[in-house]
Scaffold this motif. Structure first.
Motif, PDB file in Angstrom:
ATOM      1  N   ALA A 209       0.853  -1.196   0.000  1.00 21.82           N
ATOM      2  CA  ALA A 209       0.000   0.000   0.000  1.00 21.82           C
ATOM      3  C   ALA A 209       0.881   1.234   0.000  1.00 21.82           C
ATOM      4  O   ALA A 209       1.976   1.243   0.579  1.00 21.82           O
ATOM      5  CB  ALA A 209      -0.922   0.007   1.220  1.00 21.82           C
ATOM      6  N   GLY A 210       0.415   2.292  -0.663  1.00 21.14           N
ATOM      7  CA  GLY A 210       1.155   3.546  -0.712  1.00 21.14           C
ATOM      8  C   GLY A 210       0.219   4.729  -0.829  1.00 21.14           C
ATOM      9  O   GLY A 210      -0.888   4.598  -1.363  1.00 21.14           O
TER      10      GLY A 210
ATOM     11  N   GLN B  61       4.085   7.610   2.040  1.00 17.42           N
ATOM     12  CA  GLN B  61       4.343   6.464   2.897  1.00 17.42           C
ATOM     13  C   GLN B  61       4.116   5.177   2.120  1.00 17.42           C
ATOM     14  O   GLN B  61       3.305   5.129   1.194  1.00 17.42           O
ATOM     15  CB  GLN B  61       3.442   6.490   4.135  1.00 17.42           C
ATOM     16  CG  GLN B  61       3.798   7.552   5.165  1.00 17.42           C
ATOM     17  CD  GLN B  61       2.981   7.398   6.430  1.00 17.42           C
ATOM     18  OE1 GLN B  61       2.374   6.357   6.667  1.00 17.42           O
ATOM     19  NE2 GLN B  61       2.970   8.436   7.257  1.00 17.42           N
ATOM     20  N   GLN B  62       4.839   4.148   2.528  1.00 24.69           N
ATOM     21  CA  GLN B  62       4.699   2.828   1.938  1.00 24.69           C
ATOM     22  C   GLN B  62       4.652   1.796   3.058  1.00 24.69           C
ATOM     23  O   GLN B  62       5.322   1.947   4.074  1.00 24.69           O
ATOM     24  CB  GLN B  62       5.870   2.498   1.003  1.00 24.69           C
ATOM     25  CG  GLN B  62       6.088   3.488  -0.117  1.00 24.69           C
ATOM     26  CD  GLN B  62       7.421   3.256  -0.812  1.00 24.69           C
ATOM     27  OE1 GLN B  62       8.204   2.408  -0.400  1.00 24.69           O
ATOM     28  NE2 GLN B  62       7.672   4.024  -1.855  1.00 24.69           N
ATOM     29  N   ARG B  63       3.856   0.770   2.848  1.00 29.12           N
ATOM     30  CA  ARG B  63       3.783  -0.321   3.817  1.00 29.12           C
ATOM     31  C   ARG B  63       3.490  -1.628   3.092  1.00 29.12           C
ATOM     32  O   ARG B  63       2.686  -1.668   2.154  1.00 29.12           O
ATOM     33  CB  ARG B  63       2.669  -0.081   4.848  1.00 29.12           C
ATOM     34  CG  ARG B  63       2.935   1.016   5.843  1.00 29.12           C
ATOM     35  CD  ARG B  63       4.075   0.653   6.800  1.00 29.12           C
ATOM     36  NE  ARG B  63       4.196   1.642   7.839  1.00 29.12           N
ATOM     37  CZ  ARG B  63       4.858   2.795   7.725  1.00 29.12           C
ATOM     38  NH1 ARG B  63       5.458   3.087   6.569  1.00 29.12           N
ATOM     39  NH2 ARG B  63       4.925   3.634   8.738  1.00 29.12           N
ATOM     40  N   LYS B  64       4.170  -2.662   3.538  1.00 27.33           N
ATOM     41  CA  LYS B  64       3.769  -4.001   3.141  1.00 27.33           C
ATOM     42  C   LYS B  64       2.575  -4.393   4.003  1.00 27.33           C
ATOM     43  O   LYS B  64       2.534  -4.110   5.193  1.00 27.33           O
ATOM     44  CB  LYS B  64       4.908  -4.997   3.360  1.00 27.33           C
ATOM     45  CG  LYS B  64       6.051  -4.906   2.367  1.00 27.33           C
ATOM     46  CD  LYS B  64       7.071  -6.010   2.625  1.00 27.33           C
ATOM     47  CE  LYS B  64       8.118  -6.058   1.526  1.00 27.33           C
ATOM     48  NZ  LYS B  64       8.979  -4.850   1.509  1.00 27.33           N
ATOM     49  N   VAL B  65       1.599  -5.032   3.374  1.00 30.75           N
ATOM     50  CA  VAL B  65       0.384  -5.437   4.079  1.00 30.75           C
ATOM     51  C   VAL B  65       0.472  -6.927   4.364  1.00 30.75           C
ATOM     52  O   VAL B  65       0.632  -7.738   3.444  1.00 30.75           O
ATOM     53  CB  VAL B  65      -0.876  -5.117   3.253  1.00 30.75           C
ATOM     54  CG1 VAL B  65      -2.130  -5.495   4.022  1.00 30.75           C
ATOM     55  CG2 VAL B  65      -0.903  -3.638   2.888  1.00 30.75           C
TER      56      VAL B  65
ATOM     57  N   LEU C 179      -7.559  -0.524   1.426  1.00 33.05           N
ATOM     58  CA  LEU C 179      -7.990  -0.011   2.722  1.00 33.05           C
ATOM     59  C   LEU C 179      -6.790   0.423   3.548  1.00 33.05           C
ATOM     60  O   LEU C 179      -6.845   1.435   4.274  1.00 33.05           O
ATOM     61  CB  LEU C 179      -8.787  -1.096   3.452  1.00 33.05           C
ATOM     62  CG  LEU C 179      -9.514  -0.686   4.736  1.00 33.05           C
ATOM     63  CD1 LEU C 179     -10.490   0.450   4.460  1.00 33.05           C
ATOM     64  CD2 LEU C 179     -10.248  -1.884   5.329  1.00 33.05           C
ATOM     65  N   ALA C 180      -5.679  -0.307   3.429  1.00 36.20           N
ATOM     66  CA  ALA C 180      -4.459   0.070   4.148  1.00 36.20           C
ATOM     67  C   ALA C 180      -3.914   1.400   3.650  1.00 36.20           C
ATOM     68  O   ALA C 180      -3.425   2.229   4.446  1.00 36.20           O
ATOM     69  CB  ALA C 180      -3.407  -1.027   3.985  1.00 36.20           C
TER      70      ALA C 180
ATOM     71  N   LEU D  85      -9.961  -1.887   8.901  1.00 34.86           N
ATOM     72  CA  LEU D  85     -11.164  -1.053   8.900  1.00 34.86           C
ATOM     73  C   LEU D  85     -11.391  -0.407  10.256  1.00 34.86           C
ATOM     74  O   LEU D  85     -11.832   0.745  10.337  1.00 34.86           O
ATOM     75  CB  LEU D  85     -12.370  -1.899   8.499  1.00 34.86           C
ATOM     76  CG  LEU D  85     -13.710  -1.165   8.373  1.00 34.86           C
ATOM     77  CD1 LEU D  85     -13.614  -0.034   7.360  1.00 34.86           C
ATOM     78  CD2 LEU D  85     -14.824  -2.138   7.991  1.00 34.86           C
ATOM     79  N   LEU D  86     -11.062  -1.117  11.344  1.00 38.54           N
ATOM     80  CA  LEU D  86     -11.218  -0.553  12.686  1.00 38.54           C
ATOM     81  C   LEU D  86     -10.345   0.682  12.869  1.00 38.54           C
ATOM     82  O   LEU D  86     -10.793   1.704  13.417  1.00 38.54           O
ATOM     83  CB  LEU D  86     -10.856  -1.613  13.732  1.00 38.54           C
ATOM     84  CG  LEU D  86     -10.877  -1.159  15.193  1.00 38.54           C
ATOM     85  CD1 LEU D  86     -12.270  -0.704  15.582  1.00 38.54           C
ATOM     86  CD2 LEU D  86     -10.402  -2.280  16.109  1.00 38.54           C
TER      87      LEU D  86
END
Length: 601
Positions: A163-164, A175-179, A193-194, A243-244
């Motif tokens: 996700a970015g 920002q970047q993240r591995k999900v 969603l992330a 989602l939370l």
């Protein structure tokens, strides 16, 4: 006109730059060459590489780079780069000084490979007109008084998710993240969603925020939590952990009085923020130093299966895994259907077990399909043996003997017959269930006709009841009635349905005629013409449904529409032979009357 205007202006300028195609020989001198000099060209370099490959026996062409966009890119907003068809060169004024570093930058740009073009928003000059005319520009996104962000998720082969998010006005703020949690399966909705959560984190809770995304499921998931008095719950949500957090961030913004707008944009259509977010999402997966979030497992069962992928006429299988969802349900249904197919094929080729297990001399003279399989050497392979047996049995099969044991199995397992359309119709909830039920009965062969009811002992006679009523109304004998089957009552052979079926036949033909007339505008079509002006009366009893005349080529086409049941595999050949026989006398008479013309069925 613009070219001539520029050439006139450039004659008094010394700071112009021209990027153009390289000259490949003694071509005409272009006007700007008179006062300019060439500082870069990749023609000689690529040409020498191609000549070297040719000497070595290789047909491989030298890479010319991907420095241009695809044709008509502006219609779709496609910013992917295409391979350059021509060699490039750069010209500047002869008095202009160009450094080696600048020339190297041009060389790098010309040799660029893959990726996308730079998509930068410039709201000044002529470019402002373009960007303000895009989808987000018309919606007022570029003039939004707040933070404009965009996010995107990536779900690549192998279950990796990333996700970015980017800030349109602060390009360094991204920002970047591995999900995580790919052990329970991957989907495109989870990284989308992330990305939304990353954008919420990176935006102050007091600032109005405009979020651009290309995923409709994200908007639906968030919309359920907008307003009061709803029954929204996280129970059963596939991505409840992400989602939370999104709901909590939105609650903080609502408490602070900051507005949050989510806007759906078209994917891969040149929207700068969305394209940049897509790049960041891909980099999140490939990046080694990108952290992973949302990786906690749940206690839900994980299902694994193989998903068929068709490409280039071949079918390959891809390993998939997921918790319970519609995809798992679909895979179970497909697996059940494949098992039924296997059972029916094994029924056709039951002799395989006899040959492979007993390993003794078997008398196969009773079944020519086994002889053919042994002659071709396919009996050593079970699947090859089955295909050979089925092929040979199909050649010998007739209307009185179903190939797979039942007519329903024969009908459903017939290849290249549009069965997906049948399944689509039967599963369409918008179609009344009574119609779908009638179609299912027709396929299964259990329509409650007199023939079927007699077969199951519910009636004493299989004679057509509609024909009986028609004969009684005319005062004729009711002896020798045709069997009342599904095909009979839907044909003109049924005396009680002849008028209705003929009207339906003409109605369908008119629809086909109108469609052909709309497409074949170069041909003149005739319909419902006077028989005495074209044929002798004794021929007119077999008149065609229509005629198409090509005056330029002097060809007359006899058009005949046939309705037929497709329960028998050779129904097309049967109806084609009937139509040819029906018009044989007409075509023969016309050829004798007009020998210069051609007449075809």
């Amino acid at each position: 006109q613009e070219k001539e205007s520029w050439l006139e202006e450039s004659s008094t300028m010394h700071d112009w730059v021209v990027w153009c195609k390289s000259k490949k020989g003694a071509e005409e001198i272009r006007p700007f060459e008179l006062s300019g000099k060439e500082i870069f060209s990749n023609y000689d370099e690529t040409k020498s590489k191609e000549e070297k490959n040719k000497k070595n026996g290789s047909k491989k062409k030298a890479h010319r780079g991907q420095s241009v966009r695809y044709r008509s890119w502006w219609k779709q907003g496609n910013i992917k780069m295409a391979v350059s068809e021509d060699h490039a060169s750069c010209w500047v004024h002869k008095d202009l000084t160009v450094t080696t570093k600048q020339i190297q930058a041009l060389l790098t740009a010309a040799k660029a490979s893959g990726g996308k073009d730079e998509c930068q928003v410039r709201l000044t000059g002529i470019e402002r007109e373009y960007w303000m005319g895009t989808e987000i520009g018309r919606l007022g996104g570029y003039g939004f008084r707040g933070t404009v962000t965009a996010g995107d998720g990536s779900n690549q082969k192998g279950g990796k998710m990333g996700a970015g998010y980017v800030n349109l006005r602060k390009k360094r703020k991204r920002q970047q993240r591995k999900v995580g949690r790919e052990e329970e399966g991957s989907s495109s909705n989870r990284p989308e969603l992330a990305a939304f959560v990353l954008a919420l984190r990176g935006t102050p809770v007091t600032n109005p925020m405009l979020y651009l995304c290309d995923n409709q499921a994200l908007l639906k998931a968030v919309k359920r939590w907008v307003g009061e008095g709803g029954k929204a719950t996280l129970v059963g949500a596939p991505d409840a952990d992400i989602l939370l957090e999104a709901i909590e961030e939105l609650r903080k913004r609502t408490t602070a009085g900051a507005a949050t707008f989510l806007v759906k944009v078209k994917a891969h259509r040149g929207e700068p923020a969305n394209e940049e977010a897509d790049i960041q999402a891909d980099k999140a997966i490939s990046g080694k130093d990108v952290p992973t979030e949302w990786h906690d497992r749940t206690n839900r069962a994980v299902f694994t299966w193989q998903e068929p992928r068709r490409k280039g006429g071949t079918v390959s299988y891809e390993d998939r895994k997921s918790t319970w969802n519609s995809g798992v349900r679909k895979a179970i249904r497909r697996g059940s259907a494949e098992e039924e197919v296997r059972k029916h094929r094994d029924r056709v080729t039951g002799a395989w077990k006899q040959i492979s297990k007993q390993r003794r001399r078997v008398d196969v003279s009773y079944d020519p399909s086994l002889v053919s399989a042994l002659q071709h050497g396919t009996w050593m392979d079970e699947e090859g043996f089955k295909k050979t047996c089925i092929k040979e049995k199909r050649k010998r099969g007739g209307i009185q003997q179903p190939l797979y044991g039942t007519w329903v199995a024969d009908f459903m397992l017939r290849q290249d017959a549009g069965r997906f359309m049948l399944g689509k119709y039967l599963s369409d909830k918008k179609i009344p269930w009574q119609r779908r039920r009638r179609l299912g009965m027709a396929v299964a062969g259990n329509t409650p006709t007199a023939s079927f009811l007699t077969k199951i002992g519910k009636m004493q006679s299989a004679g057509c009841r509609l024909c009986r009523i028609a004969r009684e109304a005319r005062g004729e004998s009711t002896d020798g009635l045709a069997a009342e089957t599904h095909g009979h009552i839907n044909s003109a052979g049924c005396e009680g349905m002849a008028t209705t079926v003929t009207a339906a036949h003409h109605s369908i033909w008119r629809h086909l005629y109108d469609s052909m007339h709309a497409v074949k505008k170069s041909q003149e079509a005739r319909y419902n013409f006077d028989p005495e002006s074209f044929f002798v009366n004794r021929f007119w009893g077999r008149r065609p449904d229509g005629v198409a005349i090509n005056e330029a080529l002097q060809i007359v086409y006899m058009l005949e529409f046939k309705r037929s049941t497709d329960r028998d595999e050779g129904f097309l050949e049967v109806k084609e032979a009937e139509a040819n026989e029906q018009h044989k006398s007409i075509i023969g008479a016309l050829k004798a009357a007009a020998p210069k013309w051609e007449f075809e069925q």
